[in-house]
Design a protein around this motif. Structure first.
Motif, short mmCIF file in Angstrom:
data_model
loop_
_atom_site.label_atom_id
_atom_site.label_comp_id
_atom_site.label_asym_id
_atom_site.label_seq_id
_atom_site.Cartn_x
_atom_site.Cartn_y
_atom_site.Cartn_z
N ASP A 317 -54.06 0.98 40.00
CA ASP A 317 -53.59 -0.34 39.58
C ASP A 317 -54.72 -1.16 38.97
OD1 ASP A 317 -50.97 0.03 40.41
OD2 ASP A 317 -51.43 -0.58 42.48
N VAL A 318 -55.91 -1.00 39.54
CA VAL A 318 -57.05 -1.78 39.04
C VAL A 318 -57.34 -1.41 37.58
CG1 VAL A 318 -59.55 -2.13 39.26
CG2 VAL A 318 -58.12 -2.17 41.30
N ILE A 319 -57.34 -0.11 37.26
CA ILE A 319 -57.69 0.28 35.89
C ILE A 319 -56.59 -0.01 34.89
CG2 ILE A 319 -59.50 1.97 36.39
CD1 ILE A 319 -57.72 4.11 36.55
N ASP A 327 -57.65 -7.80 45.40
CA ASP A 327 -56.29 -7.68 45.94
C ASP A 327 -56.12 -6.43 46.79
OD1 ASP A 327 -55.56 -9.98 44.54
OD2 ASP A 327 -55.04 -8.84 42.75
N CYS A 328 -57.13 -5.54 46.74
CA CYS A 328 -57.05 -4.30 47.53
C CYS A 328 -57.54 -4.59 48.94
CB CYS A 328 -57.90 -3.21 46.89
SG CYS A 328 -58.11 -1.77 47.94
N GLY A 329 -56.75 -4.16 49.92
CA GLY A 329 -57.08 -4.43 51.31
C GLY A 329 -58.41 -3.83 51.76
N HIS A 330 -58.83 -2.77 51.09
CA HIS A 330 -60.08 -2.11 51.48
C HIS A 330 -61.32 -2.80 50.94
CE1 HIS A 330 -58.13 1.31 53.25
NE2 HIS A 330 -57.45 1.56 52.15
N PHE A 331 -61.13 -3.61 49.89
CA PHE A 331 -62.27 -4.17 49.17
C PHE A 331 -63.24 -4.91 50.09
CE2 PHE A 331 -64.43 -7.57 46.86
CZ PHE A 331 -64.99 -6.87 45.81
N GLY A 332 -64.48 -4.46 50.08
CA GLY A 332 -65.51 -5.15 50.86
C GLY A 332 -65.45 -4.86 52.36
N LEU A 341 -64.38 4.21 48.69
CA LEU A 341 -63.15 4.97 48.89
C LEU A 341 -62.60 5.49 47.57
CD1 LEU A 341 -60.73 3.19 51.39
CD2 LEU A 341 -61.64 5.51 51.49
N GLY A 342 -62.84 4.76 46.52
CA GLY A 342 -62.27 5.15 45.23
C GLY A 342 -63.30 5.06 44.12
N PRO A 343 -63.00 5.66 42.97
CA PRO A 343 -63.95 5.73 41.86
C PRO A 343 -64.35 4.37 41.29
CG PRO A 343 -61.79 6.50 41.17
CD PRO A 343 -61.75 6.36 42.65
S1 SF4 Z 1 -62.25 1.51 44.91
FE1 SF4 Z 1 -62.12 0.58 46.93
S2 SF4 Z 1 -61.76 -1.62 46.56
FE2 SF4 Z 1 -61.35 -0.52 44.66
S3 SF4 Z 1 -59.15 -0.15 44.70
FE3 SF4 Z 1 -60.12 1.70 45.57
S4 SF4 Z 1 -60.20 1.32 47.76
FE4 SF4 Z 1 -59.77 -0.65 46.80
#
Ligand code: SF4
Lengths: 361, 85
Positions: A317-319, A327-332, A341-343
């Protein structure tokens, strides 16, 4: 004559910022589609100069971020083949596929070497004649000619232990995909060095078919601000044209010599994009005439896509500009540059990494 | 990572078609020297020209005149007198 200072001149940047603010008469949403744009907008603090009514989102411009899990799996399969040295750009090593990353295969004993250019990979092959060096070819129109040049050189040298796993991608088809449907974009800031190769006119069909203003931009602060001023002017007057705001590197038809190199070695192929699935003719495969430099054929790589275990990473979704990193729950929390967790958090050109490093929201 | 600053060519080396010594240029900016390959540049530069470089390869060549015109554009921007189309 030296150039660096001029392109970063604070006074010019500030005067462009005030022109930008003065021009915008309604909320506008632009997308940039280049990892260096993402990085430099943060690095030079340009976001703090944007008017409130302007939102600039990042698109699929970071080559590492758009690489699909199935293609990482193919890199791993290649790296774990017998007698292989996998040569790759550093960021790719930590990107998760559906079953781990190249870093994990390296920990299990696979030989994975970090290189800065395909020519370094070629050098590695010449230095280690009893190993097969596989170069993981990622990148867009700008990078492909350099890989084509390496393959040509390998062919001339009759170098038998060098090959390329082509994961290359081209931009126009992914733009079409993004602009089909509800995208809420008022303009595209187009990648300067992709345009150096394909030329200004290659963006004409996008502007015409999707009625979207396009401005080709360089990468220095003055370049980016100036391109945004021009894009705002087009968006405000609703003119779906393609303006070249980077004339020192881009002309009408692009670099024909580089394209000839690319066409000699590569042909259009479908490609998988993270979070977007397969996009027709958005990639490049190696032509039959150069089959011996094609890692897929050399190693019989048949990698089937498996659904990656869901981590909740929203890079897909980000790209596409559908959500912001924050907006991503994992961010930070569970996802940081140290433990990505992701590229989009792995690559220094990824938006999650840029937001994290420079504190965006 | 893209670099948008034109680098000046101070030496041209190698020969087209020689796989062991392909054409390359020594370029410089702010005192830093670097060797770049010329395989895929749109036009082979001569000493004094400027090139736009990506991943160790020159992609685009500008002569002195074009590079100067570019700086003049910047100066116009600084003065706020350019005609934004
Ligand atoms: S890279 Fe990390 S912060 Fe970015 S969308 Fe994936 S999980 Fe979320």
């Amino acid at each position: 004559m030296k150039h660096v200072d001029e392109y970063r001149d604070q006074a010019i940047v500030r005067s462009l910022a005030s022109r930008l603010a003065g021009q915008i008469d309604r909320p506008l949403r632009f997308m940039e589609v280049c990892g260096t744009h993402t990085m430099n907008i943060f690095r030079f603090g340009l976001r703090s100069l944007f008017p409130m009514s302007l939102e600039v989102v990042s698109g699929p411009g970071c080559p590492v971020c758009v690489t699909a899990p199935v293609d990482i799996d193919a890199c791993i399969a290649a790296a774990e083949s017998k007698n292989v040295i996998m040569a790759t750009f550093g960021d790719l090593v930590r990107v998760p596929g559906s079953r781990g990353s190249l870093a994990e295969s390296r920990a299990r004993g696979a030989e994975v070497e970090i290189v800065y250019s395909p020519i370094d990979a070629l050098g590695l092959a010449r230095a280690q004649p009893d190993k097969l060096v596989v170069f993981a070819g990622i990148g867009f129109e700008t990078t492909v000619p350099t890989v084509a040049a390496a393959v040509m050189q390998a062919a001339t040298l009759n170098l038998d232990n060098f090959c390329v796993l082509s994961l290359h991608k081209v931009m126009p088809p992914v733009f079409s995909r993004l602009l089909t449907g509800d995208h809420r974009l008022d303009g595209l800031l187009c990648p300067g060095h992709v345009a150096t190769i394909i030329g200004r006119q290659a963006f004409e069909p996008l502007a015409a078919d999707y009625s979207i203003p396009c401005v080709i931009s360089g990468f220095e602060p003055v370049d980016i601000m100036q391109a945004l001023v021009q894009l705002a002017a087009l968006a405000v007057s609703r003119e779906a044209r393609v303006v070249n705001a980077y004339p020192r590197a881009v002309d009408e038809f692009g670099n024909l010599r580089a394209r000839e190199f690319v066409n000699r070695i590569f042909q259009p192929a479908d490609a998988d994009w993270r979070g977007m699935g397969t996009i027709e003719n958005s990639g490049l495969s190696i032509r039959d005439a150069y089959a011996r430099f094609d890692a897929r054929r050399r190693l019989d790589l048949e990698v089937v896509a498996v659904a990656p275990s869901s981590t909740g990473c929203r890079c897909g979704d980000v790209i596409c500009g559908r959500c912001r990193p924050v907006d991503c729950g994992h961010f930070g929390n569970s996802c940081t540059p140290v433990n990505p967790l992701g590229p989009c958090m792995v690559s220094s050109e990824g938006s999650c990494a840029a937001y994290y490093r420079y504190g965006g929201n | 990572m893209c670099l948008a600053i034109p680098l000046q060519v101070i030496e041209v080396r190698g020969t087209t078609g020689d796989a062991l010594q392909p054409p390359s240029a020594i370029v410089t900016a702010e005192g830093v020297r670097q060797e770049v390959r010329l395989d895929v540049v749109d036009r082979l530069p001569v000493v004094g020209d400027y090139v736009i470089v990506h991943a160790g390869f020159a992609l685009h060549c500008l002569d002195k005149q074009q590079a100067r015109e570019n700086l003049e554009l910047l100066e116009q921007l600084a003065a706020g007198t350019d005609e934004t189309r």
